[in-house]
Scaffold this motif. Structure first.
Motif, PDB file in Angstrom:
ATOM      1  N   GLY A 282      27.543  35.789  46.676  1.00  0.00           N
ATOM      2  CA  GLY A 282      26.729  36.286  45.572  1.00  0.00           C
ATOM      3  C   GLY A 282      26.599  37.796  45.565  1.00  0.00           C
ATOM      4  O   GLY A 282      25.514  38.329  45.309  1.00  0.00           O
ATOM      5  N   VAL A 283      27.708  38.485  45.826  1.00  0.00           N
ATOM      6  CA  VAL A 283      27.694  39.942  45.914  1.00  0.00           C
ATOM      7  C   VAL A 283      28.991  40.487  45.324  1.00  0.00           C
ATOM      8  O   VAL A 283      30.079  39.993  45.642  1.00  0.00           O
ATOM      9  CB  VAL A 283      27.577  40.411  47.376  1.00  0.00           C
ATOM     10  CG1 VAL A 283      27.764  41.914  47.476  1.00  0.00           C
ATOM     11  CG2 VAL A 283      26.226  40.025  47.963  1.00  0.00           C
ATOM     12  N   VAL A 284      28.885  41.513  44.466  1.00  0.00           N
ATOM     13  CA  VAL A 284      30.056  42.212  43.961  1.00  0.00           C
ATOM     14  C   VAL A 284      30.298  43.414  44.858  1.00  0.00           C
ATOM     15  O   VAL A 284      29.459  44.318  44.939  1.00  0.00           O
ATOM     16  CB  VAL A 284      29.862  42.688  42.508  1.00  0.00           C
ATOM     17  CG1 VAL A 284      31.114  43.414  42.023  1.00  0.00           C
ATOM     18  CG2 VAL A 284      29.540  41.518  41.597  1.00  0.00           C
TER      19      VAL A 284
ATOM     20  N   GLU B 121      24.785  36.539  40.602  1.00  0.00           N
ATOM     21  CA  GLU B 121      25.149  35.122  40.582  1.00  0.00           C
ATOM     22  C   GLU B 121      26.561  35.025  40.035  1.00  0.00           C
ATOM     23  O   GLU B 121      26.806  35.314  38.846  1.00  0.00           O
ATOM     24  CB  GLU B 121      24.176  34.339  39.701  1.00  0.00           C
ATOM     25  CG  GLU B 121      24.483  32.862  39.602  1.00  0.00           C
ATOM     26  CD  GLU B 121      24.204  32.102  40.888  1.00  0.00           C
ATOM     27  OE1 GLU B 121      24.709  30.976  41.021  1.00  0.00           O
ATOM     28  OE2 GLU B 121      23.466  32.642  41.746  1.00  0.00           O
ATOM     29  N   LEU B 122      27.511  34.662  40.882  1.00  0.00           N
ATOM     30  CA  LEU B 122      28.918  34.675  40.506  1.00  0.00           C
ATOM     31  C   LEU B 122      29.470  33.257  40.519  1.00  0.00           C
ATOM     32  O   LEU B 122      29.562  32.628  41.577  1.00  0.00           O
ATOM     33  CB  LEU B 122      29.712  35.556  41.477  1.00  0.00           C
ATOM     34  CG  LEU B 122      29.234  37.012  41.636  1.00  0.00           C
ATOM     35  CD1 LEU B 122      30.065  37.725  42.691  1.00  0.00           C
ATOM     36  CD2 LEU B 122      29.319  37.755  40.296  1.00  0.00           C
ATOM     37  N   ARG B 123      29.835  32.779  39.362  1.00  0.00           N
ATOM     38  CA  ARG B 123      30.429  31.455  39.239  1.00  0.00           C
ATOM     39  C   ARG B 123      31.899  31.507  38.857  1.00  0.00           C
ATOM     40  O   ARG B 123      32.650  30.601  39.182  1.00  0.00           O
ATOM     41  CB  ARG B 123      29.664  30.638  38.183  1.00  0.00           C
ATOM     42  CG  ARG B 123      28.203  30.378  38.517  1.00  0.00           C
ATOM     43  CD  ARG B 123      27.449  29.775  37.345  1.00  0.00           C
ATOM     44  NE  ARG B 123      27.492  30.657  36.166  1.00  0.00           N
ATOM     45  CZ  ARG B 123      26.664  31.675  35.966  1.00  0.00           C
ATOM     46  NH1 ARG B 123      25.729  31.951  36.868  1.00  0.00           N
ATOM     47  NH2 ARG B 123      26.757  32.428  34.890  1.00  0.00           N
ATOM     48  N   THR B 124      32.291  32.579  38.141  1.00  0.00           N
ATOM     49  CA  THR B 124      33.668  32.704  37.667  1.00  0.00           C
ATOM     50  C   THR B 124      34.135  34.135  37.874  1.00  0.00           C
ATOM     51  O   THR B 124      33.446  35.089  37.506  1.00  0.00           O
ATOM     52  CB  THR B 124      33.766  32.349  36.169  1.00  0.00           C
ATOM     53  OG1 THR B 124      33.272  31.025  35.967  1.00  0.00           O
ATOM     54  CG2 THR B 124      35.206  32.427  35.687  1.00  0.00           C
ATOM     55  N   ALA B 125      35.319  34.274  38.474  1.00  0.00           N
ATOM     56  CA  ALA B 125      35.895  35.597  38.721  1.00  0.00           C
ATOM     57  C   ALA B 125      37.260  35.701  38.063  1.00  0.00           C
ATOM     58  O   ALA B 125      38.030  34.729  38.036  1.00  0.00           O
ATOM     59  CB  ALA B 125      36.015  35.862  40.219  1.00  0.00           C
ATOM     60  N   LEU B 126      37.556  36.877  37.549  1.00  0.00           N
ATOM     61  CA  LEU B 126      38.853  37.181  36.952  1.00  0.00           C
ATOM     62  C   LEU B 126      39.540  38.230  37.811  1.00  0.00           C
ATOM     63  O   LEU B 126      38.967  39.294  38.081  1.00  0.00           O
ATOM     64  CB  LEU B 126      38.660  37.708  35.523  1.00  0.00           C
ATOM     65  CG  LEU B 126      39.903  38.209  34.791  1.00  0.00           C
ATOM     66  CD1 LEU B 126      40.874  37.070  34.506  1.00  0.00           C
ATOM     67  CD2 LEU B 126      39.501  38.910  33.476  1.00  0.00           C
ATOM     68  N   VAL B 127      40.745  37.932  38.270  1.00  0.00           N
ATOM     69  CA  VAL B 127      41.527  38.861  39.097  1.00  0.00           C
ATOM     70  C   VAL B 127      42.739  39.304  38.302  1.00  0.00           C
ATOM     71  O   VAL B 127      43.479  38.477  37.759  1.00  0.00           O
ATOM     72  CB  VAL B 127      41.968  38.195  40.418  1.00  0.00           C
ATOM     73  CG1 VAL B 127      42.711  39.203  41.298  1.00  0.00           C
ATOM     74  CG2 VAL B 127      40.774  37.619  41.162  1.00  0.00           C
ATOM     75  N   LEU B 128      42.965  40.617  38.236  1.00  0.00           N
ATOM     76  CA  LEU B 128      44.057  41.178  37.439  1.00  0.00           C
ATOM     77  C   LEU B 128      45.089  41.871  38.328  1.00  0.00           C
ATOM     78  O   LEU B 128      44.749  42.425  39.375  1.00  0.00           O
ATOM     79  CB  LEU B 128      43.513  42.191  36.429  1.00  0.00           C
ATOM     80  CG  LEU B 128      42.436  41.677  35.472  1.00  0.00           C
ATOM     81  CD1 LEU B 128      42.008  42.797  34.527  1.00  0.00           C
ATOM     82  CD2 LEU B 128      42.933  40.465  34.690  1.00  0.00           C
ATOM     83  N   GLY B 129      46.332  41.840  37.879  1.00  0.00           N
ATOM     84  CA  GLY B 129      47.387  42.533  38.595  1.00  0.00           C
ATOM     85  C   GLY B 129      48.456  43.020  37.632  1.00  0.00           C
ATOM     86  O   GLY B 129      48.786  42.339  36.656  1.00  0.00           O
ATOM     87  N   ARG B 130      48.964  44.213  37.908  1.00  0.00           N
ATOM     88  CA  ARG B 130      50.101  44.747  37.153  1.00  0.00           C
ATOM     89  C   ARG B 130      51.105  45.328  38.138  1.00  0.00           C
ATOM     90  O   ARG B 130      50.749  45.772  39.228  1.00  0.00           O
ATOM     91  CB  ARG B 130      49.659  45.854  36.182  1.00  0.00           C
ATOM     92  CG  ARG B 130      48.894  45.375  34.971  1.00  0.00           C
ATOM     93  CD  ARG B 130      48.421  46.548  34.130  1.00  0.00           C
ATOM     94  NE  ARG B 130      47.554  47.435  34.909  1.00  0.00           N
ATOM     95  CZ  ARG B 130      47.015  48.554  34.428  1.00  0.00           C
ATOM     96  NH1 ARG B 130      47.275  48.938  33.193  1.00  0.00           N
ATOM     97  NH2 ARG B 130      46.226  49.284  35.182  1.00  0.00           N
ATOM     98  N   GLY B 131      52.364  45.339  37.726  1.00  0.00           N
ATOM     99  CA  GLY B 131      53.402  45.885  38.585  1.00  0.00           C
ATOM    100  C   GLY B 131      54.073  47.089  37.975  1.00  0.00           C
ATOM    101  O   GLY B 131      54.065  47.279  36.752  1.00  0.00           O
TER     102      GLY B 131
END
Length: 422
Positions: free
Chosen positions: A367-369, A393-403
């Motif tokens: 529960g920490v950013v 309160e974290l239930r959903t996370a979005l992870v991004l990546g570019r090359g």
């Protein structure tokens, strides 16, 4: 009754969950050490200390210090493999132990391995070529033919663990870490009980470092505190890093049946390609990838609680990413927590998104950013978490990546069902 008769039917109904994390990173070896440093915002970027790199324009990077391959991997595997595979094998062991997965409990054909690699084994290859030119062909070892190869980590992990299920390797740019998770998830849907998946890189040997000097996006700064400052007016490129991580993905029902702790659900993924004609084009590609990942996850934009940004550290690229988030999240972008812990350790190429995924899983559990180290003056309309960690309160996370070669990827994770771990 054979183990295969217990395997649930294949199809989209089979969900992939994360049950194990293994990390070998510049800021810590093991998920606990990595999370403590990430949560506290420790910055470990420093002057490159690898022999042979002293005179190169690459001054600052994230090095994995204190890692002794002989202590983590059996000698017969150490001599066959490059540093990037040493990292991957050590991380795989940590992930399997964390998942408490006993490979011998079922059929070896039920467990696969997937890794991504951007450069392969440069250190091993350089050493053998020096032997060739300095001493002659008789002094070149037979493992030169395989140790440098992109697939070496997948091969060695599967051989060492006796895993005979679906295996693969993605020879990819930075977004490949997220694409590997998606590939492993497809393996779960097609019938695999578990897949060991991830990426680790070792790009700081002189040969590998020279190859990277062609990247205009590579930071040439000699100041560790100023070398990697995404989303600021002082952005001057990215600092590279070595290391990475491995995850254990399992079919959800099988994981619950054996009493495993479900740490996160891999809910959605999408990837696009926008080429190398300018970072402005990545806005459209990243927007499309985010929307595709959310759609696959059945997730509305307002359900996302935190974004782990790609954060390249190039003005045009950072602007494109900020605009892509605005395209998807609208006015909420200004209050949606965004973070980029990698500014404290550098970008580990394919391994970077795996480390971000591990951080996202741990952030949802605790529960920490975590904060974005070294970054202070943000010049985009983003709620970038800086300074100290932020409870949420974290239930959903979005992870991004570019090359650097034009790939874009987005991964949606949902919080697991429990965090009590013996």
């Amino acid at each position: 009754m054979s183990s295969t008769q217990h395997t649930p039917p294949t199809g989209a109904g089979r969900r992939a969950v994360v049950t194990g994390l293994g990390v070998v990173a510049p800021n810590g070896i093991g998920a606990d050490a990595f999370w403590k440093a990430t949560r506290e915002g420790f910055a470990v970027l420093d002057r490159v200390s690898r022999e042979g790199c002293e005179e190169l324009p690459l001054r600052v990077a994230g090095e994995v210090r204190g890692f002794q391959p002989q202590e983590a991997v059996e000698p017969r595997f150490v001599v066959q493999t490059d540093r990037f595979t040493h990292f991957a094998m050590a991380a795989a062991d940590l992930a399997l132990a964390d998942a408490r997965l006993d490979p011998s409990a079922g059929s070896p054909f039920d467990i696969g391995v997937v890794t991504a690699a951007g450069s392969g084994g440069g250190e091993f290859g350089q050493r053998e070529l020096q032997q060739l030119w300095g001493s002659g062909p008789r002094f070149v070892g037979p493992y030169q033919s395989i140790a440098w190869f992109y697939a070496a980590s997948t091969g060695q992990i599967s051989i060492r663990g006796g895993f005979k299920g679906p295996c693969g390797v993605l020879a990819d740019d930075e977004a490949g870490g997220l694409d590997a998770i998606a590939h492993a998830r497809r393996g779960i849907r097609r019938g695999a009980r578990a897949v060991v998946v991830g990426a680790a890189e070792a790009p700081l040997a002189p040969y590998s470092a020279v190859c990277q000097l062609g990247y205009q996006e590579l930071s040439r700064s000699a100041d560790p505190d100023r070398a990697y400052l995404p989303f600021t007016a002082d952005a001057c490129g990215f600092a590279p890093a070595e290391g990475g991580g491995m995850l254990v993905l399992e079919e959800e029902d099988a994981a619950r049946e054996r009493g495993a702790t479900v740490r996160a659900l891999v809910a959605g993924h999408a990837a696009t390609f926008t080429g190398t004609d300018g970072w402005q084009r990545s806005r459209e590609g990243l927007t499309h990838a985010i929307r595709g990942a959310l759609a696959e996850a059945g997730c509305a934009p307002e359900e996302v609680d935190v974004v782990f940004a790609d954060a390249l550290g190039v003005l045009d690229a950072d602007r494109a990413e900020a605009l892509a988030l605005a395209d998807v999240f609208g006015p909420r972008t200004a209050v949606l927590p965004v973070t980029a812990p990698k500014t404290g350790i550098g970008r580990a190429y394919c391994g970077g998104p795996i480390l971000d995924t591990a951080a996202a899983v741990l952030a949802m559990e605790h529960g920490v950013v975590p904060p974005t180290p070294n970054v202070v003056d943000v010049c985009h309309d983003l709620d970038l978490v800086t300074g100290t960690a932020r409870p949420a309160e974290l239930r959903t996370a979005l992870v991004l990546g570019r090359g650097l070669m034009g790939c874009n990827a987005a991964l949606v994770l949902r919080r697991g069902s429990g965090t009590d771990r013996p």
